[in-house]
Design an enzyme around this catalytic site. Structure first.
Site, PDB file in Angstrom:
ATOM      1  N   GLN A  21      13.194   4.710  -3.848  1.00  0.00           N
ATOM      2  CA  GLN A  21      11.828   4.547  -3.357  1.00  0.00           C
ATOM      3  C   GLN A  21      11.201   5.850  -2.866  1.00  0.00           C
ATOM      4  O   GLN A  21       9.994   5.923  -2.721  1.00  0.00           O
ATOM      5  CB  GLN A  21      11.795   3.492  -2.245  1.00  0.00           C
ATOM      6  CG  GLN A  21      12.176   2.112  -2.769  1.00  0.00           C
ATOM      7  CD  GLN A  21      12.124   1.034  -1.707  1.00  0.00           C
ATOM      8  OE1 GLN A  21      13.109   0.746  -1.062  1.00  0.00           O
ATOM      9  NE2 GLN A  21      10.971   0.427  -1.509  1.00  0.00           N
ATOM     10  N   HIS A 122      21.194   0.269  -3.030  1.00  0.00           N
ATOM     11  CA  HIS A 122      19.872  -0.290  -2.775  1.00  0.00           C
ATOM     12  C   HIS A 122      19.172  -0.447  -4.123  1.00  0.00           C
ATOM     13  O   HIS A 122      18.172   0.204  -4.410  1.00  0.00           O
ATOM     14  CB  HIS A 122      19.093   0.591  -1.799  1.00  0.00           C
ATOM     15  CG  HIS A 122      17.970  -0.109  -1.078  1.00  0.00           C
ATOM     16  ND1 HIS A 122      17.868  -0.174   0.291  1.00  0.00           N
ATOM     17  CD2 HIS A 122      16.902  -0.789  -1.557  1.00  0.00           C
ATOM     18  CE1 HIS A 122      16.771  -0.854   0.625  1.00  0.00           C
ATOM     19  NE2 HIS A 122      16.162  -1.229  -0.486  1.00  0.00           N
ATOM     20  N   ASN A 166      22.372  -3.651  -0.234  1.00  0.00           N
ATOM     21  CA  ASN A 166      21.130  -4.125   0.376  1.00  0.00           C
ATOM     22  C   ASN A 166      20.645  -5.398  -0.305  1.00  0.00           C
ATOM     23  O   ASN A 166      20.403  -5.401  -1.510  1.00  0.00           O
ATOM     24  CB  ASN A 166      20.041  -3.061   0.251  1.00  0.00           C
ATOM     25  CG  ASN A 166      18.740  -3.485   0.908  1.00  0.00           C
ATOM     26  OD1 ASN A 166      18.659  -3.535   2.136  1.00  0.00           O
ATOM     27  ND2 ASN A 166      17.733  -3.809   0.112  1.00  0.00           N
ATOM     28  N   GLU A 167      20.531  -6.470   0.463  1.00  0.00           N
ATOM     29  CA  GLU A 167      19.868  -7.701   0.016  1.00  0.00           C
ATOM     30  C   GLU A 167      20.399  -8.215  -1.319  1.00  0.00           C
ATOM     31  O   GLU A 167      19.696  -8.187  -2.340  1.00  0.00           O
ATOM     32  CB  GLU A 167      18.360  -7.491  -0.101  1.00  0.00           C
ATOM     33  CG  GLU A 167      17.687  -7.151   1.206  1.00  0.00           C
ATOM     34  CD  GLU A 167      16.171  -7.272   1.135  1.00  0.00           C
ATOM     35  OE1 GLU A 167      15.656  -7.465   0.026  1.00  0.00           O
ATOM     36  OE2 GLU A 167      15.525  -7.178   2.181  1.00  0.00           O
ATOM     37  N   TYR A 298      11.547 -10.021   7.730  1.00  0.00           N
ATOM     38  CA  TYR A 298      10.121  -9.811   7.467  1.00  0.00           C
ATOM     39  C   TYR A 298       9.277 -11.050   7.748  1.00  0.00           C
ATOM     40  O   TYR A 298       8.151 -10.948   8.175  1.00  0.00           O
ATOM     41  CB  TYR A 298       9.906  -9.394   6.009  1.00  0.00           C
ATOM     42  CG  TYR A 298      10.367  -7.986   5.696  1.00  0.00           C
ATOM     43  CD1 TYR A 298       9.518  -6.906   5.884  1.00  0.00           C
ATOM     44  CD2 TYR A 298      11.654  -7.745   5.208  1.00  0.00           C
ATOM     45  CE1 TYR A 298       9.923  -5.610   5.594  1.00  0.00           C
ATOM     46  CE2 TYR A 298      12.076  -6.450   4.918  1.00  0.00           C
ATOM     47  CZ  TYR A 298      11.205  -5.389   5.113  1.00  0.00           C
ATOM     48  OH  TYR A 298      11.616  -4.114   4.825  1.00  0.00           O
ATOM     49  N   GLU A 355      16.095  -3.616   8.510  1.00  0.00           N
ATOM     50  CA  GLU A 355      14.708  -3.406   8.086  1.00  0.00           C
ATOM     51  C   GLU A 355      13.810  -4.407   8.804  1.00  0.00           C
ATOM     52  O   GLU A 355      14.170  -5.576   8.960  1.00  0.00           O
ATOM     53  CB  GLU A 355      14.507  -3.649   6.577  1.00  0.00           C
ATOM     54  CG  GLU A 355      15.120  -2.616   5.680  1.00  0.00           C
ATOM     55  CD  GLU A 355      14.900  -2.919   4.199  1.00  0.00           C
ATOM     56  OE1 GLU A 355      13.916  -3.608   3.850  1.00  0.00           O
ATOM     57  OE2 GLU A 355      15.714  -2.464   3.386  1.00  0.00           O
ATOM     58  N   TRP A 419      11.276  -0.337   8.684  1.00  0.00           N
ATOM     59  CA  TRP A 419      10.911  -0.078   7.292  1.00  0.00           C
ATOM     60  C   TRP A 419       9.413   0.108   7.218  1.00  0.00           C
ATOM     61  O   TRP A 419       8.698  -0.831   7.466  1.00  0.00           O
ATOM     62  CB  TRP A 419      11.348  -1.224   6.369  1.00  0.00           C
ATOM     63  CG  TRP A 419      11.092  -0.846   4.942  1.00  0.00           C
ATOM     64  CD1 TRP A 419       9.945  -1.020   4.233  1.00  0.00           C
ATOM     65  CD2 TRP A 419      12.012  -0.180   4.068  1.00  0.00           C
ATOM     66  NE1 TRP A 419      10.082  -0.499   2.983  1.00  0.00           N
ATOM     67  CE2 TRP A 419      11.338   0.014   2.854  1.00  0.00           C
ATOM     68  CE3 TRP A 419      13.337   0.272   4.210  1.00  0.00           C
ATOM     69  CZ2 TRP A 419      11.933   0.641   1.765  1.00  0.00           C
ATOM     70  CZ3 TRP A 419      13.924   0.901   3.127  1.00  0.00           C
ATOM     71  CH2 TRP A 419      13.224   1.072   1.917  1.00  0.00           C
ATOM     72  N   GLU A 426       7.119   0.879  -3.879  1.00  0.00           N
ATOM     73  CA  GLU A 426       7.399  -0.479  -3.417  1.00  0.00           C
ATOM     74  C   GLU A 426       7.760  -1.383  -4.614  1.00  0.00           C
ATOM     75  O   GLU A 426       7.161  -2.419  -4.846  1.00  0.00           O
ATOM     76  CB  GLU A 426       6.212  -0.992  -2.598  1.00  0.00           C
ATOM     77  CG  GLU A 426       6.297  -2.404  -2.061  1.00  0.00           C
ATOM     78  CD  GLU A 426       7.541  -2.754  -1.255  1.00  0.00           C
ATOM     79  OE1 GLU A 426       8.261  -1.853  -0.783  1.00  0.00           O
ATOM     80  OE2 GLU A 426       7.805  -3.958  -1.118  1.00  0.00           O
ATOM     81  N   TRP A 427       8.745  -0.946  -5.391  1.00  0.00           N
ATOM     82  CA  TRP A 427       9.313  -1.754  -6.474  1.00  0.00           C
ATOM     83  C   TRP A 427       8.218  -2.286  -7.404  1.00  0.00           C
ATOM     84  O   TRP A 427       7.377  -1.503  -7.840  1.00  0.00           O
ATOM     85  CB  TRP A 427      10.182  -2.875  -5.892  1.00  0.00           C
ATOM     86  CG  TRP A 427      11.205  -2.357  -4.912  1.00  0.00           C
ATOM     87  CD1 TRP A 427      11.251  -2.638  -3.570  1.00  0.00           C
ATOM     88  CD2 TRP A 427      12.324  -1.459  -5.163  1.00  0.00           C
ATOM     89  NE1 TRP A 427      12.327  -1.991  -2.984  1.00  0.00           N
ATOM     90  CE2 TRP A 427      12.994  -1.272  -3.928  1.00  0.00           C
ATOM     91  CE3 TRP A 427      12.827  -0.805  -6.297  1.00  0.00           C
ATOM     92  CZ2 TRP A 427      14.124  -0.459  -3.799  1.00  0.00           C
ATOM     93  CZ3 TRP A 427      13.958   0.001  -6.177  1.00  0.00           C
ATOM     94  CH2 TRP A 427      14.586   0.159  -4.942  1.00  0.00           C
TER      95      TRP A 427
HETATM   96  C1  GBH Z   1      12.956  -5.210   1.364  1.00  0.00           C
HETATM   97  O1  GBH Z   1      12.950  -6.398   0.627  1.00  0.00           O
HETATM   98  C2  GBH Z   1      13.643  -4.109   0.580  1.00  0.00           C
HETATM   99  O2  GBH Z   1      14.966  -3.913   1.029  1.00  0.00           O
HETATM  100  C3  GBH Z   1      12.901  -2.793   0.604  1.00  0.00           C
HETATM  101  O3  GBH Z   1      13.433  -1.946  -0.359  1.00  0.00           O
HETATM  102  C4  GBH Z   1      11.427  -3.051   0.415  1.00  0.00           C
HETATM  103  O4  GBH Z   1      10.699  -1.878   0.283  1.00  0.00           O
HETATM  104  C5  GBH Z   1      10.955  -3.845   1.610  1.00  0.00           C
HETATM  105  O5  GBH Z   1      11.675  -5.023   1.777  1.00  0.00           O
HETATM  106  C6  GBH Z   1       9.492  -4.233   1.545  1.00  0.00           C
HETATM  107  O6  GBH Z   1       9.264  -5.123   0.499  1.00  0.00           O
HETATM  108  O7  GBH Z   1       8.361 -12.207  -5.865  1.00  0.00           O
HETATM  109  O8  GBH Z   1       6.379 -12.312  -4.518  1.00  0.00           O
HETATM  110  O9  GBH Z   1       8.453 -13.210  -3.658  1.00  0.00           O
HETATM  111  C7  GBH Z   1      12.336  -7.519   1.250  1.00  0.00           C
HETATM  112  C8  GBH Z   1      12.610  -8.790   0.473  1.00  0.00           C
HETATM  113  C9  GBH Z   1      12.492  -9.626  -1.762  1.00  0.00           C
HETATM  114  C10 GBH Z   1      10.505  -9.244  -0.522  1.00  0.00           C
HETATM  115  C11 GBH Z   1      11.670  -9.645  -3.036  1.00  0.00           C
HETATM  116  C12 GBH Z   1       9.683  -9.250  -1.776  1.00  0.00           C
HETATM  117  C13 GBH Z   1       9.528 -10.106  -4.009  1.00  0.00           C
HETATM  118  C14 GBH Z   1       8.141 -10.620  -3.806  1.00  0.00           C
HETATM  119  N1  GBH Z   1      11.856  -8.788  -0.769  1.00  0.00           N
HETATM  120  N2  GBH Z   1      10.297 -10.106  -2.761  1.00  0.00           N
HETATM  121  S1  GBH Z   1       7.817 -12.195  -4.521  1.00  0.00           S
END
Ligand code: GBH
Length: 466
Positions: A21, A122, A166-167, A298, A355, A419, A426-427
């Site tokens: 990232q 990650h 991670n996750e 979150y 996070e 975080w 952001e992926w």
């Molecule tokens: C974390 O994931 C990650 O560890 C981190 O890298 C990332 O930057 C951060 O949160 C903020 O997003 O398909 O619409 O449901 C948090 C968990 C799982 C949340 C995947 C978002 C996809 C969105 N994430 N999810 S959706």
């Protein structure tokens, strides 16, 4: 200041990032391609088609970033290693330049007074390994073990805190079932469950690597993102209902890690013929003691005890407060209930919030495509050029108050990593969803601390929510 929101002496305050990232330099100095480089290069996978190739260019700017952390009073820093920078093909061939980079990076952290907390995985598997079947195969766990051992042997003299993966649910489900994250696969349940098992096995192997090569004082644990349920009203029956759904949702991961005895019978029954192949030795490895559990918190989901006493998950109404990322509802009590339920249901020695943070998007009406990298926070600048992200301060404050409540209730929490230190890749959301305390102008690579950075600096300095 309300002194009732003071945290215990020695509480660890930090910020978090991940290699894919922030680093950029994706093709430099012998780094191999990762699944996220490949995924982002396919049409329609990420917002605006943008990928991690440059990101925050942290690879070249880490001195400046650590100097900024030091200026803000950050003392603990969670980061991750890029597997494909160290082992470009995901096999035994090392990339010496990758080791040199992380030696320098860790030296620079220490020189700036930062204690490193290092994550092995990650989400950025080497693409070459994915091409050989990736997490679907047991071979990938052996490759991961070799990578983790080499990393601990190389950096373990200076890194004493390790996070394994991670996750797991995020890259298993989003990556291998829904096709929304790398590698973008939509596998049948049997394969998804096998990927999940291999991820747990990789965790166990990384714990073993730290135990064998970590040297004195080394500590290790997983980072998990439980789906957190919260009682819609805090009465015994609604609390019990929320706890029941919490256990059902999370036990297949947390029970084998912390309660012994392998996968719960209920999970294996639910899987039926699609249950993952696993051995008793695997489950012993997966269940070996760890030092802590990292939780990424979150959002939360409301639950009530229905008319017949049965737990019910409640849908959120239109207009419920959320970040501009649709998944991120503002439910601060998730911090309290997530910790409380984990502590009640599983034998976890210590917790870290690995996070917590919040992302905001573009101003409405801003043109999409590349303009969008300038983002909403840029638009929120006032005339003096400050970025007044009061929404982020408000979100963080309420979650930290909820964390304080969990500690007061006796949950052993050692620290909190925000975080993220800076806006980053952001992926699948590309660069529109900004989670940073520090604003990134991705055109000029200029770093500008937001108002929330000033706020968090005071939190860390006073060891209290303010
Ligand atoms: C974390 O994931 C990650 O560890 C981190 O890298 C990332 O930057 C951060 O949160 C903020 O997003 O398909 O619409 O449901 C948090 C968990 C799982 C949340 C995947 C978002 C996809 C969105 N994430 N999810 S959706």
């Amino acid at each position: 200041m309300d002194s009732s929101f003071s945290f215990p002496a020695g509480f660890v305050w930090g910020t978090a990032t991940a290699a894919a990232q922030i680093e950029g330099a994706a093709a430099l100095d012998g780094r191999g391609t990762s699944v996220w480089d490949t995924f982002a290069g396919q049409p329609g996978r990420t917002k605006d088609g943008l990928g991690p190739a440059v990101a925050c260019d942290h690879y070249h700017r880490y001195e400046q970033d650590f100097a900024l952390m030091r200026a803000l009073g950050v003392k603990h820093y969670r980061f991750s290693l890029s597997w494909s920078r160290l082992f470009p093909d995901g096999d035994e061939r090392r990339n010496p330049a990758g080791f040199v980079f992380y030696h320098r990076l860790i030296d620079a952290m220490l020189a700036h007074g930062l204690t490193p907390w290092c994550t092995f995985y990650h989400w950025d598997m080497p693409q070459a390994l994915e091409a050989r079947g990736g997490w679907r195969t047991r071979e990938s766990t052996a490759a991961f073990a070799a990578y983790a051992q080499a990393a601990v042997a190389a950096f373990g003299g200076r890194v004493k805190h390790w996070f394994t993966l991670n996750e797991i649910p995020a890259f298993v489900i989003h990556g291998h079932k829904l096709g929304l994250h790398a590698p973008g696969a939509m596998e049948p349940p049997k394969v998804v469950n096998q990927v999940f098992h291999h991820a747990l096995l990789a965790h166990g192997l990384a714990v073993q690597a730290v135990r064998q090569h970590g040297g004195p004082g080394a500590k290790v644990g997983l980072v998990h993102n439980p789906e957190i349920t919260v009682p819609f009203a805090e009465t015994p029956e609604h609390i019990a209902a929320a706890r029941t759904i919490f256990a059902q949702t999370n036990e297949h991961l947390l029970a084998p890690l912390f309660n012994g005895g392998g996968y719960p019978a209920s999970y294996l029954e639910r899987c039926g013929a699609d249950a993952p192949e696993h051995t008793p030795e695997d489950m012993t490895l997966i269940g070996q003691p760890t030092d802590f559990l990292g939780l990424n918190v979150y959002r939360g989901h409301f639950v009530r005890a229905g008319a017949d006493g049965r737990p019910e998950l409640l849908p959120l109404p239109e207009g419920f407060p959320r970040a501009q990322a649709a998944w991120l509802h503002h439910v601060p009590q998730a911090m309290f209930w997530g910790l409380k339920f984990c502590a009640e249901l599983y034998r976890v020695p210590e917790f870290y919030i690995a996070e917590n943070g919040v992302g905001y998007h573009d101003a409405p009406g801003m043109p999409a495509h590349l303009e969008s990298v300038h983002g909403w926070d840029e638009a929120a600048r006032d005339l003096s050029g400050e970025i007044l992200d009061l929404h982020r301060c408000q979100y963080l404050r309420t979650y930290l108050q909820s964390l304080h409540r969990a500690i007061a209730a006796g949950v052993p929490v050692g620290g909190y990593f925000l975080w993220s230190f800076m806006d980053n890749f952001e992926w699948a959301d590309g660069y529109v969803s900004r989670f940073g305390l520090v604003h990134l102008n991705f055109t000029t690579q200029r770093r500008t601390p937001k108002l929330s950075a000033q706020w968090y600096a005071e939190v860390m300095r006073r060891n209290a929510v303010i």
